[in-house]
Design a protein around this motif. Structure first.
Motif, PDB file in Angstrom:
ATOM      1  N   PRO A   1       0.816  -1.225   0.000  1.00  0.00           N
ATOM      2  CA  PRO A   1       0.000   0.000   0.000  1.00  0.00           C
ATOM      3  C   PRO A   1       0.847   1.271   0.000  1.00  0.00           C
ATOM      4  CG  PRO A   1      -0.062  -1.086   2.141  1.00  0.00           C
ATOM      5  CD  PRO A   1       0.587  -2.041   1.189  1.00  0.00           C
ATOM      6  N   ILE A   2       2.052   1.189   0.570  1.00  0.00           N
ATOM      7  CA  ILE A   2       2.937   2.357   0.593  1.00  0.00           C
ATOM      8  C   ILE A   2       3.502   2.618  -0.796  1.00  0.00           C
ATOM      9  CG2 ILE A   2       5.052   3.328   1.572  1.00  0.00           C
ATOM     10  CD1 ILE A   2       4.585   1.550   4.029  1.00  0.00           C
ATOM     11  N   ILE A   3       4.012   1.577  -1.419  1.00  0.00           N
ATOM     12  CA  ILE A   3       4.682   1.736  -2.710  1.00  0.00           C
ATOM     13  C   ILE A   3       3.691   1.989  -3.840  1.00  0.00           C
ATOM     14  CG2 ILE A   3       6.095   0.558  -4.435  1.00  0.00           C
ATOM     15  CD1 ILE A   3       7.515  -0.869  -2.157  1.00  0.00           C
ATOM     16  N   TYR A   4       2.601   1.213  -3.869  1.00  0.00           N
ATOM     17  CA  TYR A   4       1.666   1.309  -4.979  1.00  0.00           C
ATOM     18  C   TYR A   4       0.691   2.477  -4.856  1.00  0.00           C
ATOM     19  CZ  TYR A   4       2.660  -2.949  -7.598  1.00  0.00           C
ATOM     20  OH  TYR A   4       3.237  -3.892  -8.397  1.00  0.00           O
ATOM     21  N   SER A   5       0.337   2.850  -3.629  1.00  0.00           N
ATOM     22  CA  SER A   5      -0.773   3.781  -3.474  1.00  0.00           C
ATOM     23  C   SER A   5      -0.459   5.026  -2.659  1.00  0.00           C
ATOM     24  CB  SER A   5      -1.973   3.050  -2.835  1.00  0.00           C
ATOM     25  OG  SER A   5      -2.327   1.933  -3.599  1.00  0.00           O
ATOM     26  N   LEU A   6       0.064   4.846  -1.447  1.00  0.00           N
ATOM     27  CA  LEU A   6       0.198   5.976  -0.549  1.00  0.00           C
ATOM     28  C   LEU A   6       1.265   6.964  -1.000  1.00  0.00           C
ATOM     29  CD1 LEU A   6      -0.256   4.200   2.899  1.00  0.00           C
ATOM     30  CD2 LEU A   6      -1.951   5.322   1.459  1.00  0.00           C
ATOM     31  N   ARG A   7       2.169   6.551  -1.912  1.00  0.00           N
ATOM     32  CA  ARG A   7       3.133   7.468  -2.494  1.00  0.00           C
ATOM     33  C   ARG A   7       2.550   8.180  -3.716  1.00  0.00           C
ATOM     34  NH1 ARG A   7       6.991   5.790  -5.025  1.00  0.00           N
ATOM     35  NH2 ARG A   7       8.608   7.327  -4.573  1.00  0.00           N
ATOM     36  N   ASN A   8       1.363   7.775  -4.125  1.00  0.00           N
ATOM     37  CA  ASN A   8       0.722   8.316  -5.309  1.00  0.00           C
ATOM     38  C   ASN A   8       0.006   9.623  -4.968  1.00  0.00           C
ATOM     39  OD1 ASN A   8      -1.580   8.670  -7.257  1.00  0.00           O
ATOM     40  ND2 ASN A   8      -0.568   6.924  -8.210  1.00  0.00           N
ATOM     41  N   LYS A   9       0.266  10.660  -5.773  1.00  0.00           N
ATOM     42  CA  LYS A   9      -0.304  11.980  -5.504  1.00  0.00           C
ATOM     43  C   LYS A   9      -1.821  11.954  -5.555  1.00  0.00           C
ATOM     44  CE  LYS A   9      -0.116  16.802  -7.026  1.00  0.00           C
ATOM     45  NZ  LYS A   9       0.463  17.761  -8.006  1.00  0.00           N
ATOM     46  N   GLU A  10      -2.393  11.235  -6.534  1.00  0.00           N
ATOM     47  CA  GLU A  10      -3.848  11.177  -6.664  1.00  0.00           C
ATOM     48  C   GLU A  10      -4.492  10.498  -5.466  1.00  0.00           C
ATOM     49  OE1 GLU A  10      -4.251   9.175 -10.396  1.00  0.00           O
ATOM     50  OE2 GLU A  10      -4.497  11.055 -11.487  1.00  0.00           O
ATOM     51  N   VAL A  11      -3.843   9.460  -4.960  1.00  0.00           N
ATOM     52  CA  VAL A  11      -4.370   8.768  -3.790  1.00  0.00           C
ATOM     53  C   VAL A  11      -4.320   9.674  -2.560  1.00  0.00           C
ATOM     54  CG1 VAL A  11      -4.037   6.827  -2.214  1.00  0.00           C
ATOM     55  CG2 VAL A  11      -3.797   6.481  -4.668  1.00  0.00           C
ATOM     56  N   LYS A  12      -3.225  10.411  -2.410  1.00  0.00           N
ATOM     57  CA  LYS A  12      -3.099  11.334  -1.277  1.00  0.00           C
ATOM     58  C   LYS A  12      -4.199  12.395  -1.321  1.00  0.00           C
ATOM     59  CE  LYS A  12       1.924  10.900  -0.700  1.00  0.00           C
ATOM     60  NZ  LYS A  12       3.224  11.626  -0.779  1.00  0.00           N
ATOM     61  N   GLU A  13      -4.432  12.950  -2.521  1.00  0.00           N
ATOM     62  CA  GLU A  13      -5.467  13.971  -2.656  1.00  0.00           C
ATOM     63  C   GLU A  13      -6.842  13.385  -2.357  1.00  0.00           C
ATOM     64  OE1 GLU A  13      -5.142  17.191  -3.132  1.00  0.00           O
ATOM     65  OE2 GLU A  13      -2.952  16.972  -3.111  1.00  0.00           O
ATOM     66  N   ALA A  14      -7.108  12.176  -2.826  1.00  0.00           N
ATOM     67  CA  ALA A  14      -8.399  11.537  -2.569  1.00  0.00           C
ATOM     68  C   ALA A  14      -8.586  11.271  -1.082  1.00  0.00           C
ATOM     69  CB  ALA A  14      -8.500  10.232  -3.356  1.00  0.00           C
ATOM     70  N   LEU A  15      -7.506  10.853  -0.414  1.00  0.00           N
ATOM     71  CA  LEU A  15      -7.575  10.590   1.018  1.00  0.00           C
ATOM     72  C   LEU A  15      -7.857  11.870   1.793  1.00  0.00           C
ATOM     73  CD1 LEU A  15      -7.309   8.507   3.243  1.00  0.00           C
ATOM     74  CD2 LEU A  15      -4.837   8.882   3.249  1.00  0.00           C
ATOM     75  N   LYS A  16      -7.234  12.970   1.366  1.00  0.00           N
ATOM     76  CA  LYS A  16      -7.494  14.270   2.007  1.00  0.00           C
ATOM     77  C   LYS A  16      -8.954  14.676   1.850  1.00  0.00           C
ATOM     78  CE  LYS A  16      -2.810  16.150   1.505  1.00  0.00           C
ATOM     79  NZ  LYS A  16      -1.971  17.195   0.858  1.00  0.00           N
ATOM     80  N   LYS A  17      -9.515  14.450   0.642  1.00  0.00           N
ATOM     81  CA  LYS A  17     -10.911  14.795   0.399  1.00  0.00           C
ATOM     82  C   LYS A  17     -11.837  13.994   1.309  1.00  0.00           C
ATOM     83  CE  LYS A  17     -10.357  16.017  -4.492  1.00  0.00           C
ATOM     84  NZ  LYS A  17     -10.741  15.648  -5.880  1.00  0.00           N
ATOM     85  N   VAL A  18     -11.554  12.698   1.433  1.00  0.00           N
ATOM     86  CA  VAL A  18     -12.390  11.837   2.276  1.00  0.00           C
ATOM     87  C   VAL A  18     -12.326  12.285   3.733  1.00  0.00           C
ATOM     88  CG1 VAL A  18     -12.663   9.500   3.178  1.00  0.00           C
ATOM     89  CG2 VAL A  18     -12.204   9.846   0.741  1.00  0.00           C
ATOM     90  N   LEU A  19     -11.123  12.599   4.214  1.00  0.00           N
ATOM     91  CA  LEU A  19     -10.956  13.043   5.600  1.00  0.00           C
ATOM     92  C   LEU A  19     -11.625  14.385   5.843  1.00  0.00           C
ATOM     93  CD1 LEU A  19      -7.224  12.025   6.230  1.00  0.00           C
ATOM     94  CD2 LEU A  19      -9.279  10.871   7.049  1.00  0.00           C
ATOM     95  N   CYS A  20     -11.541  15.276   4.842  1.00  0.00           N
ATOM     96  CA  CYS A  20     -12.192  16.588   4.975  1.00  0.00           C
ATOM     97  C   CYS A  20     -13.703  16.456   5.034  1.00  0.00           C
ATOM     98  CB  CYS A  20     -11.782  17.499   3.810  1.00  0.00           C
ATOM     99  SG  CYS A  20     -10.079  18.086   3.895  1.00  0.00           S
ATOM    100  N   ARG A  21     -14.261  15.582   4.167  1.00  0.00           N
ATOM    101  CA  ARG A  21     -15.714  15.373   4.181  1.00  0.00           C
ATOM    102  C   ARG A  21     -16.161  14.764   5.504  1.00  0.00           C
ATOM    103  NH1 ARG A  21     -15.184  13.629  -1.415  1.00  0.00           N
ATOM    104  NH2 ARG A  21     -15.221  11.454  -0.735  1.00  0.00           N
ATOM    105  N   LYS A  22     -15.351  13.858   6.035  1.00  0.00           N
ATOM    106  CA  LYS A  22     -15.693  13.249   7.321  1.00  0.00           C
ATOM    107  C   LYS A  22     -15.651  14.282   8.436  1.00  0.00           C
ATOM    108  CE  LYS A  22     -14.531   9.365  10.338  1.00  0.00           C
ATOM    109  NZ  LYS A  22     -13.638   8.201  10.551  1.00  0.00           N
TER     110      LYS A  22
END
Length: 313
Positions: free
Chosen positions: A287-308
């Motif tokens: 998950p670190i190498i494939y996703s969490l280093r990915n800019k799009e995934v980081k932005e999506a995660l921020k959006k989800v946390l902000c909505r929550k």
């Protein structure tokens, strides 16, 4: 034990890590932390790729499947390792041992096939960007994922059934930290050439076949990346390319070391060390190498946390 299984043992004793008696508690703590982080990290990826519209693409669809698979895969062995470390004797019933063998190899096979599908997806994206949405439409990438899961679940059935019919006599001690085909074959009374050859063939088919597709796809991607004129673009592409190859190299290297080789005179101490990598380390890194280093995934995660956060307020 039912005589239909043709065995003189009803349970197996898992040796675990007999040379680590003085370090059991710190190792238990480390394994528990790794397992927890693996489950949480991959659950986050599954969640955001499923519910974030900006990640509704084939690549993130495969990543969501891959993360779900990693949760299942590490859950087959990690609890057994934890039990090994807190119990003096870890006894597993015959049926539970066979169940663990089946799911370990089924999920491992699915992982090989998903890695190949993900590599092909990136190949199409890099080599044919204008036709990408046409080639990798929703029907195609759903079929690739479905066939990966179905094929992986079906292939280990025959070896598992054959192993259940062998005669186990004498020692019931499995020289490993979980039930696996090769350690179990060492306890068999009768000839095991058929089982060894069948296991070798299936493992070779899955590993070598999917590995060939994966390497060919990344080789084509590498050729394309080398043709990028912009140094910044080439550097960015190489960064992602190297990260993906790291996961592929660790996973296939360890799996081939154990399964795609002769089964006689094996060093099971070395096998245990190598197995730790693909059972614990690789699912944690993915998950670190494939996703969490990915800019799009980081932005999506921020959006989800902000909505929550907004919902809580």
């Amino acid at each position: 034990m039912d005589l239909s299984n043709h065995t003189t043992v009803s349970e197996f004793l898992i040796t675990g890590f007999p040379n680590l008696e003085k370090s059991r508690f710190p190792i238990f703590t480390l394994v528990l932390i790794m397992y927890t982080l693996t489950v949480i990290g991959n659950m986050v990826i599954v969640f955001i790729t499923r519910y974030e519209n900006s990640l509704n693409t084939p690549m993130y669809f495969f990543l969501g499947n891959f993360s779900l698979l990693e949760i299942c895969f590490t859950s087959v062995t990690a609890p057994t390792i934890l039990v090994d470390l807190i119990r003096e004797k870890n006894v597993v019933s015959f049926k539970n041992c066979l169940t663990q063998i089946y799911f370990f190899h089924a999920l491992g096979g699915i992982e090989c096939l998903l890695l190949a599908a993900m590599a092909y997806d990136r190949y199409v994206a890099v080599r044919s960007p204008l036709r990408y949405n046409t080639i990798m439409n929703s029907v195609v990438y759903h079929q690739l994922a479905t066939w990966s899961w179905v094929t992986g679940l079906v292939l280990p059935l025959i070896p598992t059934i054959l192993i259940s019919q062998l005669n186990y006599c004498g020692s019931n001690v499995v020289d490993h930290f979980f039930c696996d085909i090769l350690p179990l074959l060492r306890l068999v009374c009768n000839r095991t050439q058929l089982n060894e050859m069948l296991s070798f063939f299936i493992c070779s088919f899955l590993l070598v076949g999917s590995f060939t597709i994966t390497v060919a796809s990344y080789a084509a991607i590498l050729i394309t990346v080398l043709g990028i004129r912009s140094s910044d673009g080439r550097k960015k592409a190489f960064s992602t390319f190297a990260s993906h190859l790291t996961v592929v190299g660790i996973y296939y290297g360890t799996m081939m070391f154990i399964y795609v080789r002769p089964t006689r005179n094996l060093s099971f101490n070395m096998d245990q060390l190598v197995a730790v990598f693909y059972c614990l380390v690789t699912p944690l890194l993915n998950p670190i190498i494939y996703s969490l280093r990915n800019k799009e995934v980081k932005e999506a995660l921020k959006k989800v946390l902000c909505r929550k956060q907004e919902g809580l307020n």
